[in-house]
Motif scaffolding. Structure first.
Motif, PDB file in Angstrom:
ATOM      1  N   TYR A  68       0.836  -1.198   0.000  1.00  0.00           N
ATOM      2  CA  TYR A  68       0.000   0.000   0.000  1.00  0.00           C
ATOM      3  C   TYR A  68       0.870   1.248   0.000  1.00  0.00           C
ATOM      4  O   TYR A  68       1.916   1.288   0.651  1.00  0.00           O
ATOM      5  CB  TYR A  68      -0.917   0.010   1.235  1.00  0.00           C
ATOM      6  N   SER A 110      -6.419   1.197   9.439  1.00  0.00           N
ATOM      7  CA  SER A 110      -7.434   0.641   8.526  1.00  0.00           C
ATOM      8  C   SER A 110      -7.723  -0.818   8.864  1.00  0.00           C
ATOM      9  O   SER A 110      -8.881  -1.255   8.847  1.00  0.00           O
ATOM     10  CB  SER A 110      -6.972   0.740   7.074  1.00  0.00           C
ATOM     11  N   ALA A 131      -8.916  -5.189   0.393  1.00  0.00           N
ATOM     12  CA  ALA A 131      -9.633  -4.045  -0.172  1.00  0.00           C
ATOM     13  C   ALA A 131      -9.956  -3.024   0.906  1.00  0.00           C
ATOM     14  O   ALA A 131      -9.835  -1.810   0.691  1.00  0.00           O
ATOM     15  CB  ALA A 131     -10.919  -4.520  -0.860  1.00  0.00           C
ATOM     16  N   GLU A 132     -10.360  -3.489   2.068  1.00  0.00           N
ATOM     17  CA  GLU A 132     -10.718  -2.588   3.174  1.00  0.00           C
ATOM     18  C   GLU A 132      -9.495  -1.785   3.630  1.00  0.00           C
ATOM     19  O   GLU A 132      -9.606  -0.587   3.893  1.00  0.00           O
ATOM     20  CB  GLU A 132     -11.288  -3.379   4.341  1.00  0.00           C
ATOM     21  N   ARG A 185      -8.758   1.240   1.383  1.00  0.00           N
ATOM     22  CA  ARG A 185      -9.693   2.375   1.308  1.00  0.00           C
ATOM     23  C   ARG A 185      -9.158   3.579   2.009  1.00  0.00           C
ATOM     24  O   ARG A 185      -8.456   3.617   2.912  1.00  0.00           O
ATOM     25  CB  ARG A 185     -11.039   2.006   1.907  1.00  0.00           C
TER      26      ARG A 185
END
Length: 144
Positions: free
Chosen positions: A33, A43, A140-141, A144
């Protein structure tokens, strides 16, 4: 008496033969990321909190989160066909690792799925293969 025991053994083995093994799936269980380590960590913890997933063990300094055992359904893992066995439970254990790989943190999700089955008095636990659903949701979370 021996004949009855042998007959039961043959019957159980024959019925177990009706079951089929789980299929294998290919998916990504890790991702890097373009965020700071702290942002990725927040997150990840937010994911667990928003879904009321119990955390068994957590250590931010080493980047590891171990989740409590949870139930799963067929969208998450393939356990094969149980044949004549009755499915008693489906359980998943998973952990998430956040590593500092250079400038970008990397998140890896590892999940182990098991299904407990019963036929007559015989109870067996079989391993299941992940379909990558849980891994995709978590990755995916965090993104975000």
């Amino acid at each position: 008496m021996r004949f009855i025991a042998l007959t039961v053994l043959v019957l159980v083995l024959g019925l177990a033969g009706c079951a089929s093994p789980p299929r294998s799936y290919s998916f990504q269980n890790s991702r890097t990321y373009d965020k700071s380590y702290d942002e990725v960590w927040e997150s990840l913890i937010g994911f667990f909190a928003s879904r009321n997933i119990q955390i068994k063990n957590i250590a931010k300094d080493s980047g590891v989160v171990y989740a409590e055992t949870a139930q799963f359904n067929e969208t998450m893992a393939d356990c094969g066909d149980p044949g004549l066995f009755q499915v008693l439970s489906k359980r998943v254990n998973f952990n998430v690792f956040v590593t500092r790989s250079g400038a970008t943190p990397k998140v890896t999700v590892n999940a182990t799925y098991q299904e407990t089955r019963k036929f007559d008095r015989n109870v067996v636990t079989v391993g299941c293969n992940s379909k990558g659903t849980l891994e995709r949701i978590i990755l995916a979370e965090v993104g975000r």
